[in-house]
Design a protein around this motif. Sequence first.
Motif, short mmCIF file in Angstrom:
data_model
loop_
_atom_site.label_atom_id
_atom_site.label_comp_id
_atom_site.label_asym_id
_atom_site.label_seq_id
_atom_site.Cartn_x
_atom_site.Cartn_y
_atom_site.Cartn_z
N ALA A 109 3.95 6.48 -25.60
CA ALA A 109 3.76 5.30 -24.63
C ALA A 109 4.34 5.81 -23.30
N GLU A 110 3.64 5.38 -22.63
CA GLU A 110 3.47 5.58 -20.71
C GLU A 110 4.23 4.30 -19.97
N LYS A 111 4.84 3.90 -19.74
CA LYS A 111 5.56 2.86 -18.55
C LYS A 111 5.16 3.47 -17.22
N CYS A 112 4.98 2.80 -16.06
CA CYS A 112 4.31 2.91 -14.86
C CYS A 112 4.99 1.70 -14.21
N SER A 113 5.86 1.85 -13.35
CA SER A 113 6.62 1.33 -12.22
C SER A 113 6.68 1.04 -10.79
N VAL A 114 6.19 0.18 -10.57
CA VAL A 114 6.15 -0.21 -8.37
C VAL A 114 7.35 -1.55 -8.09
N VAL A 115 7.60 -1.55 -6.71
CA VAL A 115 8.00 -2.12 -6.30
C VAL A 115 7.31 -3.46 -6.10
N GLU A 116 6.72 -4.69 -6.33
CA GLU A 116 6.15 -5.65 -5.96
C GLU A 116 7.11 -6.36 -4.73
N ARG A 117 7.26 -6.80 -4.53
CA ARG A 117 8.50 -6.92 -3.97
C ARG A 117 9.89 -6.78 -3.74
N CYS A 118 10.47 -6.89 -2.50
CA CYS A 118 11.61 -6.64 -1.54
C CYS A 118 12.26 -6.68 -0.17
N GLU A 119 12.67 -7.91 -0.34
CA GLU A 119 13.39 -8.22 0.70
C GLU A 119 14.81 -8.79 1.07
N SER A 168 0.53 -1.07 0.26
CA SER A 168 -0.01 -0.35 -0.07
C SER A 168 0.86 1.24 -0.05
N ASP A 169 2.20 1.08 0.51
CA ASP A 169 2.93 2.70 0.21
C ASP A 169 3.96 2.33 -0.64
N ALA A 170 3.15 1.75 -1.89
CA ALA A 170 4.88 1.64 -2.85
C ALA A 170 4.36 3.06 -3.46
N LYS A 171 6.08 3.21 -3.80
CA LYS A 171 5.97 4.22 -5.42
C LYS A 171 5.64 3.89 -6.53
N LEU A 172 4.85 4.76 -7.40
CA LEU A 172 4.91 4.10 -8.26
C LEU A 172 5.26 6.00 -9.27
N PHE A 173 6.45 5.31 -10.17
CA PHE A 173 7.10 5.83 -10.96
C PHE A 173 6.39 5.53 -12.54
N ARG A 174 6.41 7.33 -12.88
CA ARG A 174 5.58 7.19 -14.29
C ARG A 174 7.28 7.87 -15.34
N ARG A 228 7.70 -4.42 -11.07
CA ARG A 228 6.29 -4.62 -12.30
C ARG A 228 6.27 -3.29 -12.75
N HIS A 229 6.39 -3.71 -14.09
CA HIS A 229 6.20 -2.39 -15.38
C HIS A 229 5.33 -2.70 -15.74
N ASP A 230 3.92 -1.59 -16.31
CA ASP A 230 2.99 -2.04 -17.14
C ASP A 230 2.59 -0.53 -18.31
#
Length: 282
Positions: free
Chosen positions: A105-115, A11-17, A130-132
Amino acid sequence: MTHSNDTAPPSDAKLFRNTDVMDPARSVALQVALGVPPSIVAGAELPPFFHQLYFWTPVPPDQLGRDGHPGLSKAGLIPDLGLPRRMWAGGRLLFEQPLKAGQEAEKCSVVERCETKMGRSGPLGFVTLRHDIHQQGQRCLREWHDLVYREDPSPEAPKPVPPQAREDEEEARQVRFDSTLLFRYSALTFNGHRIHYDLDYAREVEGYTGLVVHGPLLAQQLMLLAQELMGPLAEFSFRATAPLMHFEAATLCCRGRDLWVRAPDGRQCMQAQAVPRPSPGR
């Protein structure tokens, strides 16, 4: 590594565009570098994985790590895990709509896992991005990008034993990756990782015997082979299992939907699986 199609980021993940115009000239340059006849013009469908040439995120020199990658920080997409060595471990791609050359095109990136975990060789950091990628209001591609971070190797530590590659392929292609190709691929993808072009650094700091062939470049070659043999792809997943050096020839292998890269000594450098797009009407 498996991923759910609908996995939600924390829920606190940053979304980069990031936006970019898919310049046909850049894709043509990669075709030429790979020895493929240049064919991409504005409006043409991009080959699978060619989106790696776009969405650069350059940072000033003083913000680069010792390895040439952007330094990690709490302000960036990937937090600093305190581990200096980075490797692209693998990934998975869902091809939903073809990306078109010459269009924004637009790329949206988020960290889905970090451990972090403790492995046999010391602490390990695992990151899944994860990139969309959207074009003209439609999602064209969803990609999961698996990274592994680790400590510098100890000179006394035994070298890991790589897996041996299968020898039951139905199709095989010999390919070479010289230092010129590695330089060109680094430039086209804006990848500053020094293991791909700085031989002294690769040998003396990271303990390799030569320049390391990019994992994504191996995956790119396998994807192009899969598309040639199977037609347009719906899905492709890959996992790096051992590094390939620039002075080694490699064999791209395919049997059914399974693909892999075999080094001259028989070790497996990458394994992959492709799923072709269903034919119209099926």
